[in-house]
Design an enzyme around this catalytic site. Structure first.
Site, mmCIF file in Angstrom:
data_model
loop_
_atom_site.group_PDB
_atom_site.id
_atom_site.type_symbol
_atom_site.label_atom_id
_atom_site.label_comp_id
_atom_site.label_asym_id
_atom_site.label_seq_id
_atom_site.Cartn_x
_atom_site.Cartn_y
_atom_site.Cartn_z
ATOM 1 N N GLY A 93 -5.215 -4.723 1.951
ATOM 2 C CA GLY A 93 -6.031 -5.805 1.240
ATOM 3 C C GLY A 93 -5.182 -6.986 1.158
ATOM 4 O O GLY A 93 -4.455 -7.471 1.851
ATOM 5 N N GLN B 275 -4.792 5.008 -6.484
ATOM 6 C CA GLN B 275 -3.410 5.078 -5.912
ATOM 7 C C GLN B 275 -3.006 6.689 -6.283
ATOM 8 O O GLN B 275 -2.700 7.443 -5.518
ATOM 9 C CB GLN B 275 -2.184 4.312 -6.690
ATOM 10 N N HIS C 125 2.924 -3.289 -8.519
ATOM 11 C CA HIS C 125 2.245 -3.208 -9.973
ATOM 12 C C HIS C 125 2.655 -1.768 -10.214
ATOM 13 O O HIS C 125 2.594 -0.826 -9.937
ATOM 14 C CB HIS C 125 0.813 -3.507 -9.832
ATOM 15 N N GLY D 212 -2.281 -12.750 -2.695
ATOM 16 C CA GLY D 212 -1.942 -12.519 -1.394
ATOM 17 C C GLY D 212 -2.151 -14.118 -0.409
ATOM 18 O O GLY D 212 -1.259 -14.315 0.251
ATOM 19 N N ARG E 35 -6.990 3.703 5.741
ATOM 20 C CA ARG E 35 -8.255 4.309 6.027
ATOM 21 C C ARG E 35 -9.299 3.312 6.952
ATOM 22 O O ARG E 35 -9.095 2.267 6.912
ATOM 23 C CB ARG E 35 -8.948 4.838 4.798
ATOM 24 N N SER F 236 -10.372 -3.136 6.313
ATOM 25 C CA SER F 236 -9.060 -3.263 6.186
ATOM 26 C C SER F 236 -8.256 -2.492 7.558
ATOM 27 O O SER F 236 -7.412 -3.379 8.237
ATOM 28 C CB SER F 236 -8.247 -2.749 4.930
ATOM 29 N N GLN G 185 -2.947 -8.275 -1.082
ATOM 30 C CA GLN G 185 -1.356 -8.076 -0.970
ATOM 31 C C GLN G 185 -0.831 -7.446 0.274
ATOM 32 O O GLN G 185 0.030 -7.979 0.757
ATOM 33 C CB GLN G 185 -0.982 -7.237 -2.370
ATOM 34 N N ASP H 222 -4.899 -0.254 -7.558
ATOM 35 C CA ASP H 222 -4.297 0.857 -8.740
ATOM 36 C C ASP H 222 -5.142 2.090 -9.029
ATOM 37 O O ASP H 222 -4.648 2.937 -9.179
ATOM 38 C CB ASP H 222 -4.225 -0.262 -10.058
#
Length: 328
Positions: free
Chosen positions: A25, A84, A106, A132, A47, A51, A27, A81
Site C-alpha cells: 500500500g 495484521q 507501527h 508514503g 495478496r 496492490s 507505506q 494494522d
C-alpha cells in the site's frame, strides 16, 4: 533524546540479507522503492488484487505472503494494522525462520498483544514520519524524512543496528532518527490522529463551517475560510512553530486568535482529550477497532458515509474543481 545520523548506521548490515516487504500500500510501496534504490534484496509479499498488480507495474515479481516470509532475514509488516493479526496467524507465523527480524512501521499489533512473535526472532520498528508518497518524493530528491526506531525484543543482540540500517536505506538518518518504545509510538500516534490530526481537526472544521452557513454566509466563502486556508496556516506552524506563525499572519488575526481561541478549545476539550488517551492506554480503543474490523467495518463505513453526505463535501468538490482543477 539522542538523534542518530548517517555515521551511527551501517548499511552493510543489510548486504546479502533477504528482505520480505509484506504489503504494497502507501507505506509498503514507498519503502520498497526506496530500498530497491539503495540496493537491497527485496521480495514483495502481497495478496492478489490492486496492490499485487501495482507491484508488478513497478517491476517487482510479487509472491504470496507466506512465500515471501519463507527464509527471509527481515520480515517487514507493512500490512494494515487491522489485518495484521489474522494474516500473521494464517500466513506468517509458521514461516518465520529462527534469528530473523520481524519489523513493523507501527506498534499497534505488538502493543495490544494481537501478535505474539516467537522468542527466537528480533522484533523491531522503523517508522518514517510521513505518508508514503511524501517519503518517496523526499527520497528521490536526495534526502529523507525523520524516523523513529524501537526494539521490542533483541534475540540476536543486533536488533537496534538492523533498525538503524533500515532507516539509513530510507535516507532517514540524513535528517535524524530517534528511539522510543513500541507502546510510546503506538499511543502517541493514536492520540495525535484522534485528538488533533484526523479527529479534532475535522470536527472543528465542520462545526465552524456549519456555524457560518447557518448564519446565512455563502457556503463557498465558509469553505475557503475554515477549510481551504487551514493548510496555509498549518504549513507556517510546521515550518516556523506556533510563535513563528503568529509573526507571519496579520496583527488582526493574531489578536483575534489569541483572545478568542479559549472559547473554542476549553477545559471540556481537555477532558475529552484525557478520555481519548484513557481509551488508548486501557486498550478500549484497540478492542473497538478490532471488533469493527471483524464485523466488516460496519461502524466505520457508516460514519464515513455520514461525513460524505454533508454539505461541506459537495461545496468542497465544486471549489476544488472550479478553482484548482481538482479531480475527485
Amino acid at each position: 533524546m539522542r538523534i542518530y545520523n548517517d555515521a551511527d548506521a551501517d548499511l552493510g548490515l543489510l548486504k546479502g540479507k533477504k528482505i520480505a516487504v509484506l504489503g504494497y500500500g502507501s507505506q509498503g510501496r514507498a519503502q520498497a522503492l526506496c530500498f530497491r534504490d539503495s540496493g537491497l534484496d527485496l521480495t514483495i509479499g502481497v495478496r492478489e488484487g490492486k496492490s499485487f498488480d501495482k507491484a508488478k507495474e513497478d517491476g517487482f515479481p510479487p509472491v504470496s505472503i507466506s512465500e515471501a516470509t519463507d527464509g527471509a532475514d527481515i520480515v517487514m509488516m507493512l500490512i494494515p494494522d487491522e489485518a495484521q493479526a489474522d494474516i500473521y496467524e494464517k500466513e506468517i507465523k509458521d514461516h518465520l525462520k529462527p534469528g530473523c527480524a520481524l519489523e513493523f512501521a507501527h506498534g499497534f499489533a505488538i502493543t495490544y498483544g494481537l501478535i505474539h512473535p516467537p522468542k527466537d526472532v528480533d522484533v523491531i520498528m522503523m517508522a518514517p514520519k510521513g505518508p508514503g508518497p511524501m517519503i518517496r518524493r523526499v527520497f528521490e530528491n536526495g534526502y529523507g524524512v525523520p524516523a523513529l526506531i524501537c526494539v521490542h525484543h533483541d534475540h540476536t543482540g543486533n536488533a537496534k543496528a538492523l533498525a538503524l540500517a533500515l532507516a539509513k536505506a530510507m535516507n532517514c538518518t540524513k535528517p535524524g532518527v530517534f528511539e522510543a518504545r513500541f507502546e510510546q509510538e503506538t499511543m502517541t500516534d493514536l492520540f495525535g490522529e484522534q485528538a488533533v490530526l484526523c479527529g479534532g481537526y475535522t470536527a472543528m472544521i465542520k462545526m465552524a463551517y456549519d456555524t457560518l452557513v447557518s448564519r446565512g454566509f455563502p457556503p463557498e466563502m465558509a469553505y475557503f475560510e475554515v477549510l481551504h486556508e487551514t493548510k496555509l496556516v498549518t504549513d507556517l506552524v510546521v515550518e516556523r512553530g506556533i510563535n513563528g506563525m503568529w509573526n507571519s499572519v496579520s496583527n488582526t488575526a493574531e489578536f483575534g486568535g489569541l483572545t478568542r481561541r479559549n472559547r473554542v478549545i476549553t477545559e471540556k476539550t481537555r477532558d475529552g482529550m484525557e478520555s481519548i488517551l484513557d481509551d488508548i492506554q486501557s486498550g478500549k480503543f484497540a478492542e473497538e477497532w478490532v471488533e469493527d474490523y471483524r464485523n466488516g467495518l460496519k461502524r466505520m463505513r457508516g460514519l464515513q458515509q455520514k461525513d460524505a453526505d454533508e454539505d461541506i463535501e459537495e461545496v468542497g468538490r465544486w471549489v476544488r474543481q472550479t478553482f484548482f482543477g481538482g479531480k475527485e
